[in-house]
Design a protein around this motif. Sequence first.
Motif, PDB file in Angstrom:
ATOM      1  N   ARG A 177       0.835  -1.204   0.000  1.00 53.30           N
ATOM      2  CA  ARG A 177       0.000   0.000   0.000  1.00 53.30           C
ATOM      3  C   ARG A 177       0.868   1.252   0.000  1.00 53.30           C
ATOM      4  NH1 ARG A 177      -4.076  -1.983   4.776  1.00 53.30           N
ATOM      5  NH2 ARG A 177      -2.060  -2.387   5.752  1.00 53.30           N
ATOM      6  N   ARG A 178       2.145   1.070  -0.296  1.00 50.99           N
ATOM      7  CA  ARG A 178       3.084   2.182  -0.334  1.00 50.99           C
ATOM      8  C   ARG A 178       3.526   2.423  -1.781  1.00 50.99           C
ATOM      9  NH1 ARG A 178       4.270  -0.850   4.348  1.00 50.99           N
ATOM     10  NH2 ARG A 178       3.918   0.346   6.263  1.00 50.99           N
ATOM     11  N   SER A 179       4.571   3.197  -1.966  1.00 51.74           N
ATOM     12  CA  SER A 179       4.994   3.601  -3.310  1.00 51.74           C
ATOM     13  C   SER A 179       5.954   2.613  -3.958  1.00 51.74           C
ATOM     14  CB  SER A 179       5.657   4.976  -3.253  1.00 51.74           C
ATOM     15  OG  SER A 179       6.809   4.931  -2.421  1.00 51.74           O
ATOM     16  N   TYR A 180       6.287   1.532  -3.269  1.00 47.03           N
ATOM     17  CA  TYR A 180       7.279   0.593  -3.764  1.00 47.03           C
ATOM     18  C   TYR A 180       6.779  -0.842  -3.632  1.00 47.03           C
ATOM     19  CZ  TYR A 180       8.021   0.509   1.285  1.00 47.03           C
ATOM     20  OH  TYR A 180       7.821   0.436   2.644  1.00 47.03           O
ATOM     21  N   ARG A 181       7.386  -1.739  -4.399  1.00 44.36           N
ATOM     22  CA  ARG A 181       7.125  -3.167  -4.272  1.00 44.36           C
ATOM     23  C   ARG A 181       7.957  -3.732  -3.124  1.00 44.36           C
ATOM     24  NH1 ARG A 181       2.830  -5.114  -6.871  1.00 44.36           N
ATOM     25  NH2 ARG A 181       3.828  -7.156  -7.032  1.00 44.36           N
ATOM     26  N   GLU A 182       7.448  -4.765  -2.489  1.00 46.68           N
ATOM     27  CA  GLU A 182       8.209  -5.454  -1.441  1.00 46.68           C
ATOM     28  C   GLU A 182       8.887  -6.670  -2.064  1.00 46.68           C
ATOM     29  OE1 GLU A 182       9.998  -5.502   1.880  1.00 46.68           O
ATOM     30  OE2 GLU A 182       8.228  -4.198   1.888  1.00 46.68           O
ATOM     31  N   GLU A 183      10.199  -6.783  -1.878  1.00 45.66           N
ATOM     32  CA  GLU A 183      10.962  -7.905  -2.402  1.00 45.66           C
ATOM     33  C   GLU A 183      11.638  -8.650  -1.255  1.00 45.66           C
ATOM     34  OE1 GLU A 183      13.044  -6.974  -6.354  1.00 45.66           O
ATOM     35  OE2 GLU A 183      12.964  -5.029  -5.342  1.00 45.66           O
ATOM     36  N   ALA A 184      11.709  -9.963  -1.363  1.00 45.75           N
ATOM     37  CA  ALA A 184      12.337 -10.775  -0.327  1.00 45.75           C
ATOM     38  C   ALA A 184      12.890 -12.047  -0.949  1.00 45.75           C
ATOM     39  CB  ALA A 184      11.345 -11.112   0.784  1.00 45.75           C
ATOM     40  N   PRO A 199      16.387  -4.472   0.370  1.00 47.11           N
ATOM     41  CA  PRO A 199      16.218  -3.011   0.442  1.00 47.11           C
ATOM     42  C   PRO A 199      15.237  -2.519  -0.623  1.00 47.11           C
ATOM     43  CG  PRO A 199      18.547  -3.623   0.484  1.00 47.11           C
ATOM     44  CD  PRO A 199      17.790  -4.866   0.134  1.00 47.11           C
ATOM     45  N   HIS A 200      14.452  -1.520  -0.281  1.00 41.28           N
ATOM     46  CA  HIS A 200      13.508  -0.962  -1.247  1.00 41.28           C
ATOM     47  C   HIS A 200      14.272  -0.200  -2.327  1.00 41.28           C
ATOM     48  CE1 HIS A 200      10.709  -0.968   2.450  1.00 41.28           C
ATOM     49  NE2 HIS A 200      10.590  -2.093   1.791  1.00 41.28           N
ATOM     50  N   ASN A 201      13.752  -0.257  -3.553  1.00 44.92           N
ATOM     51  CA  ASN A 201      14.419   0.435  -4.648  1.00 44.92           C
ATOM     52  C   ASN A 201      13.394   1.206  -5.482  1.00 44.92           C
ATOM     53  OD1 ASN A 201      13.958  -1.113  -7.492  1.00 44.92           O
ATOM     54  ND2 ASN A 201      13.858  -2.576  -5.796  1.00 44.92           N
ATOM     55  N   ASP A 202      13.874   2.154  -6.245  1.00 42.78           N
ATOM     56  CA  ASP A 202      12.994   3.022  -7.038  1.00 42.78           C
ATOM     57  C   ASP A 202      12.652   2.448  -8.400  1.00 42.78           C
ATOM     58  OD1 ASP A 202      13.033   4.907  -5.001  1.00 42.78           O
ATOM     59  OD2 ASP A 202      14.839   5.888  -5.783  1.00 42.78           O
ATOM     60  N   ARG A 203      13.238   1.320  -8.752  1.00 47.87           N
ATOM     61  CA  ARG A 203      13.005   0.751 -10.076  1.00 47.87           C
ATOM     62  C   ARG A 203      11.590   0.211 -10.224  1.00 47.87           C
ATOM     63  NH1 ARG A 203      16.877   1.681 -14.111  1.00 47.87           N
ATOM     64  NH2 ARG A 203      18.938   1.724 -13.165  1.00 47.87           N
ATOM     65  N   ALA A 220      20.087  -8.677  -6.105  1.00 50.73           N
ATOM     66  CA  ALA A 220      20.351  -7.240  -6.076  1.00 50.73           C
ATOM     67  C   ALA A 220      19.153  -6.476  -6.627  1.00 50.73           C
ATOM     68  CB  ALA A 220      21.604  -6.917  -6.897  1.00 50.73           C
ATOM     69  N   PRO A 221      18.307  -5.901  -5.776  1.00 51.34           N
ATOM     70  CA  PRO A 221      17.138  -5.146  -6.257  1.00 51.34           C
ATOM     71  C   PRO A 221      17.498  -4.024  -7.215  1.00 51.34           C
ATOM     72  CG  PRO A 221      16.984  -5.520  -3.892  1.00 51.34           C
ATOM     73  CD  PRO A 221      18.367  -5.961  -4.301  1.00 51.34           C
ATOM     74  N   SER A 222      18.671  -3.416  -7.035  1.00 56.23           N
ATOM     75  CA  SER A 222      19.079  -2.315  -7.905  1.00 56.23           C
ATOM     76  C   SER A 222      19.381  -2.773  -9.321  1.00 56.23           C
ATOM     77  CB  SER A 222      20.309  -1.612  -7.328  1.00 56.23           C
ATOM     78  OG  SER A 222      21.402  -2.523  -7.227  1.00 56.23           O
ATOM     79  N   ALA A 223      19.413  -4.099  -9.542  1.00 55.27           N
ATOM     80  CA  ALA A 223      19.750  -4.626 -10.866  1.00 55.27           C
ATOM     81  C   ALA A 223      18.566  -4.641 -11.821  1.00 55.27           C
ATOM     82  CB  ALA A 223      20.332  -6.038 -10.740  1.00 55.27           C
ATOM     83  N   TRP A 224      17.372  -4.283 -11.361  1.00 55.24           N
ATOM     84  CA  TRP A 224      16.220  -4.262 -12.255  1.00 55.24           C
ATOM     85  C   TRP A 224      16.413  -3.222 -13.356  1.00 55.24           C
ATOM     86  CZ3 TRP A 224      12.766  -7.926 -12.631  1.00 55.24           C
ATOM     87  CH2 TRP A 224      12.451  -8.710 -11.519  1.00 55.24           C
ATOM     88  N   SER A 225      16.024  -3.591 -14.553  1.00 54.50           N
ATOM     89  CA  SER A 225      16.136  -2.695 -15.706  1.00 54.50           C
ATOM     90  C   SER A 225      15.028  -1.659 -15.687  1.00 54.50           C
ATOM     91  CB  SER A 225      16.025  -3.501 -17.006  1.00 54.50           C
ATOM     92  OG  SER A 225      14.681  -3.959 -17.184  1.00 54.50           O
ATOM     93  N   ASN A 226      15.122  -0.687 -16.585  1.00 58.15           N
ATOM     94  CA  ASN A 226      13.985   0.160 -16.889  1.00 58.15           C
ATOM     95  C   ASN A 226      12.924  -0.695 -17.577  1.00 58.15           C
ATOM     96  OD1 ASN A 226      15.063   2.613 -15.911  1.00 58.15           O
ATOM     97  ND2 ASN A 226      16.286   2.822 -17.786  1.00 58.15           N
ATOM     98  N   PRO A 227      11.657  -0.275 -17.552  1.00 55.26           N
ATOM     99  CA  PRO A 227      10.614  -1.125 -18.140  1.00 55.26           C
ATOM    100  C   PRO A 227      10.517  -0.988 -19.654  1.00 55.26           C
ATOM    101  CG  PRO A 227       9.628   0.852 -17.231  1.00 55.26           C
ATOM    102  CD  PRO A 227      11.091   0.903 -16.862  1.00 55.26           C
ATOM    103  N   TRP A 228      10.119  -2.079 -20.281  1.00 55.77           N
ATOM    104  CA  TRP A 228       9.658  -2.054 -21.668  1.00 55.77           C
ATOM    105  C   TRP A 228       8.135  -2.123 -21.601  1.00 55.77           C
ATOM    106  CZ3 TRP A 228       9.135  -7.159 -24.748  1.00 55.77           C
ATOM    107  CH2 TRP A 228       8.521  -6.914 -25.985  1.00 55.77           C
ATOM    108  N   ILE A 229       7.452  -1.142 -22.150  1.00 57.50           N
ATOM    109  CA  ILE A 229       5.988  -1.097 -22.069  1.00 57.50           C
ATOM    110  C   ILE A 229       5.393  -1.995 -23.152  1.00 57.50           C
ATOM    111  CG2 ILE A 229       3.958   0.383 -22.069  1.00 57.50           C
ATOM    112  CD1 ILE A 229       5.952   0.883 -19.796  1.00 57.50           C
TER     113      ILE A 229
END
Length: 392
Positions: free
Chosen positions: A253-260, A272-276, A333-342
């Motif tokens: 319910r926040r601005s980010y996805r939860e990863e574990a 850690p939460h990331n902006d990707r 590594a959560p920071s390893a997510w790419s930019n999205p392809w729509i």
Amino acid sequence: MDEIALRDFQPRLQAQTVFKSDAGWFYRIPALLYERESETILAFAEQRLSREDISTKNLVMSTGTLKKPERTIEWSEHKVVEEAHIDGHRPMNPCLVYEKNSKTLFLFFICVEGQVSENWQIENNTNKARLCYITSKDLGQTWTVVTDLTDTLCESQNWATLAVGPGHGFQMRSGTLIVPFHAYVIPHSSGCLSCLKSKKREKNSPHAYHLFSEDGGKWQLSKMLQNESIECEMAEFFDEKDNSLIYCNARTRRSYREEAVCGSNNIYTCQPHNDRLVETGQGCQGSVVSFPAQSEDAGETSPDLNKWLLFTHPNDKEKRIHLGVYLNRSPKAPSAWSNPWIINSGHSGYSDLAYLGDGQFACLMECGEQTETEKIASVVFSYSEVKQGIGE
């Protein structure tokens, strides 16, 4: 099946309608599974009288065959899964998992009493949902009667409500079956009379778990993910030492996805939460699959070990629009997510992914011109197209 071209983004894809909202019916909550030996694709959804959750009447399914040269799917007419039903309850949240050795398809779902809403259950700390499944030995042509697991899970008395998936689970290399699951947990709850009387004063919170079975019959529950986490999907991946790990990606319910990430102890460690990976508004379900690392010519370099992840989710912080595909070559590594392809510009909602092998993927997604509840459509795309789409 009608087809539309996704012209605004390259590479171009063809989307095929699988379930279309018309004649008084609405279709939501896609679930997708690919059975590799028979090369069969299975699509499931909820059939509703309106867009509202409380109007769900049936679970429906369609069977597909991939036409490889055209990279389209030949879908059958959909049919109602009559067996996915408990009297006085509505079936919701289809979630699929396939046991390869016994060739058994599990269709998990919840059955919710009458027209009781999820919000009512959460506000009153009173669960009206049942955790159920049926199985098939012929890929959904015939089904067993319903098995209700709710009372076999001792934790269930501490939940305000519960749900599986929706979408898909998977079978680990070890043979263990994994099904994504979440529940609204009542804090400090127990079976004592004083605690039961105070339930309405306790504020619950949602947490992801997974159901697992090592023998295809007895189902157990993992430890819960400690951070708030709602609808989730999971995938098995292997680290640099070929150790098996479970990756969880959950709605919040926040601005980010939860990863574990979870090891063999069935305990999740939150990343850690990331902006990707942004969350949309009050949240939206997303889908994740793992797949073998790919070579530059899109051939598989380690066909038995899934090293990379693919994720789909609307790419907007406020609205359910622009369904994006994200790639991660380093799942720890959560920071390893790419930019999205729509892959769907415009209204987009829930989705479900399947890896078809040979660097090919299928996605089942809610989409439409005016709202995301107009249809559920499928697209097929390749790893090389993902690379091109994310700008590599």
